[in-house]
Write an enzyme that holds these catalytic residues in place. Structure first.
Site, PDB file in Angstrom:
ATOM      1  N   CYS A  29      23.404  -6.067  26.681  1.00  0.00           N
ATOM      2  CA  CYS A  29      22.391  -5.054  27.002  1.00  0.00           C
ATOM      3  C   CYS A  29      22.239  -4.932  28.512  1.00  0.00           C
ATOM      4  O   CYS A  29      21.550  -5.734  29.146  1.00  0.00           O
ATOM      5  CB  CYS A  29      21.058  -5.445  26.340  1.00  0.00           C
ATOM      6  SG  CYS A  29      19.673  -4.391  26.813  1.00  0.00           S
ATOM      7  N   CYS A  32      18.700  -4.484  29.811  1.00  0.00           N
ATOM      8  CA  CYS A  32      17.967  -5.759  29.769  1.00  0.00           C
ATOM      9  C   CYS A  32      18.216  -6.550  31.048  1.00  0.00           C
ATOM     10  O   CYS A  32      17.290  -7.106  31.649  1.00  0.00           O
ATOM     11  CB  CYS A  32      18.420  -6.613  28.591  1.00  0.00           C
ATOM     12  SG  CYS A  32      18.150  -5.875  26.968  1.00  0.00           S
TER      13      CYS A  32
END
Length: 106
Positions: A29, A32
């Protein structure tokens, strides 16, 4: 920030007293990873009032699903073990996370 996993999540988050912010993230991700420095900044600012932990959902997929984490990044705020608020995906910005924290720390 304390890294938790499926073995320590119960004790560190669900059984904790007070406010705990959980950063749900995964290896794949990119948003993230981009958000992490902002979350670490907030931890430095609010660490005396809120416990900050991060959970890599790659190794704890069932746990993430049990916590209703359906998309990443997800930043969840727990109080006395119960999830009280969260921001996800495009809403997971430093400003939104800080606003969520401020609403609950007074």
């Amino acid at each position: 920030m304390l890294a938790v996993d499926k073995d320590t999540f119960q004790a560190e988050v669900l059984e904790a007293q007070g406010l705990v912010l959980v950063d749900f993230w995964s290896d794949g991700c990119e948003p993230c990873k981009a958000l992490l420095p902002d979350v670490e900044d907030l931890a430095a600012t609010y660490g005396d009032k809120v416990k900050f932990v991060k959970l890599n959902t790659t190794q704890a997929r069932r746990l993430a699903i049990s916590q209703k984490v359906l998309g990443l990044p997800t930043i969840s705020l727990y109080k006395d073990g119960a999830k009280i608020e969260e921001v996800t995906k495009d809403d997971a910005t430093k400003g939104n996370i800080e606003a969520m924290i401020q609403k609950h720390v007074g």
